[in-house]
Motif scaffolding. Structure first.
Motif, PDB file in Angstrom:
ATOM      1  N   MET A 177     -11.263  80.083  79.570  1.00 32.70           N
ATOM      2  CA  MET A 177     -10.015  79.321  79.722  1.00 32.70           C
ATOM      3  C   MET A 177      -9.568  78.777  78.365  1.00 32.70           C
ATOM      4  SD  MET A 177     -10.699  77.240  83.290  1.00 32.70           S
ATOM      5  CE  MET A 177      -9.080  76.489  83.490  1.00 32.70           C
ATOM      6  N   ALA A 178     -10.526  78.251  77.612  1.00 33.95           N
ATOM      7  CA  ALA A 178     -10.188  77.652  76.310  1.00 33.95           C
ATOM      8  C   ALA A 178      -9.665  78.713  75.341  1.00 33.95           C
ATOM      9  CB  ALA A 178     -11.416  76.965  75.721  1.00 33.95           C
ATOM     10  N   LEU A 179     -10.121  79.955  75.509  1.00 33.61           N
ATOM     11  CA  LEU A 179      -9.677  81.029  74.623  1.00 33.61           C
ATOM     12  C   LEU A 179      -8.481  81.782  75.218  1.00 33.61           C
ATOM     13  CD1 LEU A 179     -13.247  82.292  73.605  1.00 33.61           C
ATOM     14  CD2 LEU A 179     -11.706  80.875  72.233  1.00 33.61           C
ATOM     15  N   SER A 180      -7.934  81.211  76.297  1.00 31.61           N
ATOM     16  CA  SER A 180      -6.719  81.745  76.957  1.00 31.61           C
ATOM     17  C   SER A 180      -6.858  83.194  77.400  1.00 31.61           C
ATOM     18  CB  SER A 180      -5.498  81.606  76.030  1.00 31.61           C
ATOM     19  OG  SER A 180      -5.312  80.260  75.692  1.00 31.61           O
ATOM     20  N   LEU A 181      -8.017  83.531  77.921  1.00 36.05           N
ATOM     21  CA  LEU A 181      -8.229  84.862  78.492  1.00 36.05           C
ATOM     22  C   LEU A 181      -7.432  84.964  79.784  1.00 36.05           C
ATOM     23  CD1 LEU A 181     -10.316  87.223  77.838  1.00 36.05           C
ATOM     24  CD2 LEU A 181     -11.582  86.339  79.778  1.00 36.05           C
ATOM     25  N   GLY A 182      -6.782  86.091  79.994  1.00 37.99           N
ATOM     26  CA  GLY A 182      -5.982  86.199  81.217  1.00 37.99           C
ATOM     27  C   GLY A 182      -5.755  87.629  81.638  1.00 37.99           C
ATOM     28  N   PRO A 183      -4.893  87.819  82.639  1.00 37.48           N
ATOM     29  CA  PRO A 183      -4.606  89.156  83.153  1.00 37.48           C
ATOM     30  C   PRO A 183      -4.168  90.096  82.037  1.00 37.48           C
ATOM     31  CG  PRO A 183      -3.625  87.480  84.561  1.00 37.48           C
ATOM     32  CD  PRO A 183      -4.161  86.762  83.368  1.00 37.48           C
ATOM     33  N   GLY A 184      -4.676  91.310  82.091  1.00 32.46           N
ATOM     34  CA  GLY A 184      -4.347  92.303  81.058  1.00 32.46           C
ATOM     35  C   GLY A 184      -5.382  92.348  79.953  1.00 32.46           C
ATOM     36  N   ASP A 185      -6.140  91.270  79.795  1.00 31.61           N
ATOM     37  CA  ASP A 185      -7.164  91.254  78.751  1.00 31.61           C
ATOM     38  C   ASP A 185      -8.427  91.973  79.233  1.00 31.61           C
ATOM     39  OD1 ASP A 185      -5.567  89.718  77.091  1.00 31.61           O
ATOM     40  OD2 ASP A 185      -6.377  87.814  77.847  1.00 31.61           O
ATOM     41  N   ALA A 245     -13.549  88.115  85.313  1.00 33.45           N
ATOM     42  CA  ALA A 245     -12.705  88.632  86.392  1.00 33.45           C
ATOM     43  C   ALA A 245     -11.919  87.509  87.059  1.00 33.45           C
ATOM     44  CB  ALA A 245     -13.576  89.368  87.416  1.00 33.45           C
ATOM     45  N   LEU A 246     -12.558  86.358  87.168  1.00 29.89           N
ATOM     46  CA  LEU A 246     -11.907  85.192  87.766  1.00 29.89           C
ATOM     47  C   LEU A 246     -10.655  84.785  86.990  1.00 29.89           C
ATOM     48  CD1 LEU A 246     -12.789  83.501  90.221  1.00 29.89           C
ATOM     49  CD2 LEU A 246     -13.884  81.935  88.641  1.00 29.89           C
ATOM     50  N   MET A 247     -10.652  85.061  85.702  1.00 31.94           N
ATOM     51  CA  MET A 247      -9.491  84.749  84.862  1.00 31.94           C
ATOM     52  C   MET A 247      -8.417  85.835  84.965  1.00 31.94           C
ATOM     53  SD  MET A 247     -10.485  81.962  83.514  1.00 31.94           S
ATOM     54  CE  MET A 247      -9.039  81.796  82.496  1.00 31.94           C
ATOM     55  N   GLY A 248      -8.701  86.870  85.740  1.00 34.33           N
ATOM     56  CA  GLY A 248      -7.757  87.975  85.867  1.00 34.33           C
ATOM     57  C   GLY A 248      -7.992  89.060  84.829  1.00 34.33           C
ATOM     58  N   ALA A 249      -9.004  88.877  83.987  1.00 33.48           N
ATOM     59  CA  ALA A 249      -9.304  89.870  82.953  1.00 33.48           C
ATOM     60  C   ALA A 249     -10.166  90.993  83.535  1.00 33.48           C
ATOM     61  CB  ALA A 249     -10.018  89.208  81.786  1.00 33.48           C
ATOM     62  N   THR A 250     -10.284  92.072  82.796  1.00 30.92           N
ATOM     63  CA  THR A 250     -11.065  93.227  83.248  1.00 30.92           C
ATOM     64  C   THR A 250     -12.387  93.295  82.491  1.00 30.92           C
ATOM     65  OG1 THR A 250      -9.011  94.417  83.638  1.00 30.92           O
ATOM     66  CG2 THR A 250     -11.011  95.751  83.502  1.00 30.92           C
ATOM     67  N   PRO A 251     -13.507  93.207  83.189  1.00 37.77           N
ATOM     68  CA  PRO A 251     -14.788  93.438  82.509  1.00 37.77           C
ATOM     69  C   PRO A 251     -14.922  94.922  82.151  1.00 37.77           C
ATOM     70  CG  PRO A 251     -15.103  92.316  84.631  1.00 37.77           C
ATOM     71  CD  PRO A 251     -13.696  92.825  84.599  1.00 37.77           C
ATOM     72  N   VAL A 252     -15.399  95.178  80.959  1.00 37.47           N
ATOM     73  CA  VAL A 252     -15.629  96.549  80.495  1.00 37.47           C
ATOM     74  C   VAL A 252     -17.102  96.616  80.108  1.00 37.47           C
ATOM     75  CG1 VAL A 252     -15.016  98.269  78.765  1.00 37.47           C
ATOM     76  CG2 VAL A 252     -13.245  96.744  79.694  1.00 37.47           C
ATOM     77  N   PHE A 253     -17.843  97.451  80.831  1.00 32.24           N
ATOM     78  CA  PHE A 253     -19.297  97.439  80.659  1.00 32.24           C
ATOM     79  C   PHE A 253     -19.759  98.457  79.620  1.00 32.24           C
ATOM     80  CE2 PHE A 253     -18.696  96.175  85.227  1.00 32.24           C
ATOM     81  CZ  PHE A 253     -18.949  94.825  85.006  1.00 32.24           C
ATOM     82  N   ALA A 254     -20.533  97.960  78.661  1.00 33.02           N
ATOM     83  CA  ALA A 254     -21.106  98.821  77.629  1.00 33.02           C
ATOM     84  C   ALA A 254     -22.604  98.956  77.885  1.00 33.02           C
ATOM     85  CB  ALA A 254     -20.854  98.218  76.253  1.00 33.02           C
ATOM     86  N   ASP A 255     -23.187 100.040  77.395  1.00 33.54           N
ATOM     87  CA  ASP A 255     -24.600 100.309  77.673  1.00 33.54           C
ATOM     88  C   ASP A 255     -25.512  99.406  76.828  1.00 33.54           C
ATOM     89  OD1 ASP A 255     -26.547 101.472  79.173  1.00 33.54           O
ATOM     90  OD2 ASP A 255     -26.417 103.466  78.255  1.00 33.54           O
TER      91      ASP A 255
END
Ligand SMILES: Cc1ncc(COP(=O)(O)O)c(C=O)c1O
Length: 380
Positions: free
Chosen positions: A69-77, A94-104
């Motif tokens: 929230m403090a870093l203003s993460l949001g939808p589309g990020d 995900a709760l912030m509307g952002a997309t988790p991208v999983f790396a190995d």
């Protein structure tokens, strides 16, 4: 033999007088929400970890959310995280509307493999969240270099790694924000939920402090949309006591890990925890790998231990990209071969600051009995 995965009763009884007095003090003060005890704990925690700012919050999941929230993460990020971690790491994004991208992950450390990050970066990428899994620091320098090159935030999820170091410096203050969990079974565990956010930047710290308290500095003068996520004074008092003993707890865990290493060494089917020379491992978990071919595999070992009443756990049986919550959308990932392999092979043995050599011998005997029977079967 009576063995616990985590012996919270034994740990309490060893400091009972000190702990009871600290709890009593809060009860008598009736200052239950924030107040001087929380401020003292925050100061002591920051000092312990060698950083300028620490803020106590409701739990480790909130800590991640407050950072986002403090870093203003949001939808589309997009946020790059490992999939071999507890759900909270990606859930908060995900709760912030952002997309988790999983790396190995790196097969040796189970931590984010820096070599797998850059291919996943897009113009939408906003942050990288390395997790210091099981108490060992992720390889931070290359991660920080990638973040700097691409202008990304780094949030260290240090929930399992309080006191772990990377190149001699405690984790938590390498990136923009570090997050901790004080879930009871953590190395520094409260008697309920608790967490903290760590930051070098004073303005970011102040912003997180506001967000965690309804977006206000001054009561009834709210400036931001925030949440209610405060460490309560009773937990802070408990954590202050435990922080005074944390070095001893960590040394006990590291000594227990050394003993397991000695007891279990020399068997091809068991891969012992890797000790990254860059990190001081604080052994939140002692996690071995069982290679599938020489024995009936990890699940059979788990059954074998269960039948003997020996506690054990699989962290994590299903990597995040395969959980229904993310498998059906809302996340993206690269090749996760090592993540899937780890999820199939890992097994954590009892690990806590009160573990005795006799208990460990009992555990090791059961593990070796299983492996040796498996080898015999494979050779007849
Ligand atoms: C890696 C990791 N991140 C985040 C969390 C969330 O912490 P909490 O349970 O305090 O919300 C945990 C622990 O539970 C964790 O292990």
């Amino acid at each position: 033999m009576d063995i616990e995965m985590v012996d919270l009763r034994g740990q309490y009884l060893a400091v009972k007088e000190e702990m009871d007095a600290a709890i009593q003090e809060v009860l008598i003060s009736t200052h239950f929400i924030r107040g001087p005890v929380v401020a003292q704990f925050e100061e002591e925690l920051a000092t312990y970890l060698g950083g300028p700012h620490a803020l106590g919050v409701g739990n480790g999941t909130d800590a991640l959310q407050i950072a986002f929230m403090a870093l203003s993460l949001g939808p589309g990020d997009e946020v790059i995280t490992p999939a071999f971690t507890f759900i909270a790491t990606a859930e908060a994004a995900a709760l912030m509307g952002a997309t988790p991208v999983f790396a190995d992950i790196d097969a040796r450390t189970f931590n984010l493999d820096p070599a797998c990050i850059e291919a996943l970066i897009t113009p939408r990428t906003k942050a990288i969240v390395p997790v210091h899994l099981f108490g060992q620091a992720a390889d931070l320098n290359p991660i920080l270099a990638i973040a700097e090159k691409h202008g990304l935030y780094v949030i260290e999820d240090a929930a399992q790694a309080v006191g772990a170091t990377y190149k001699g410096k405690p984790t938590g203050y390498f990136g923009h924000v570090g997050t901790l969990s004080f879930f009871p079974s953590k190395n520094l565990g409260a008697y309920g939920d608790g967490g903290a956010v760590l930051a070098n930047d004073a303005a970011l710290h102040e912003r997180m402090k506001m967000i965690a308290n309804h977006g206000s500095k001054r009561k009834y003068f709210n400036e931001l949309v925030g949440i209610n996520s405060r460490l309560d004074a009773l937990q802070a008092a408990i954590l202050r006591v435990k922080l005074r003993h944390l070095d001893r707890y960590t040394e006990a865990r590291r000594a227990a890990a050394d003993r397991y290493d000695t007891l279990l060494d020399g068997h091809e089917a068991i891969i012992l925890p890797y000790r990254d020379p860059n990190s001081r491992h604080v052994f939140h978990q002692y996690t071995i790998r069982i290679s599938g071919d020489m024995t009936a595999g990890r699940d059979a070992l788990a059954d074998h231990l269960k039948a003997r009443g020996i506690p054990h756990a699989v962290y994590y049986p299903v990597p995040l990209h395969r959980l229904p919550v993310f498998a059906e959308g809302g996340a993206r990932h690269g090749d996760l071969t090592e993540t899937d392999r780890a999820a199939a092979e890992v097994l954590s043995l009892p690990m806590h600051s009160e573990l005795t050599p006799a208990q460990q011998e009992y555990v090791a005997e059961a593990v070796l009995g299983f492996v040796e029977a498996g080898v015999e079967k494979a050779t007849v």
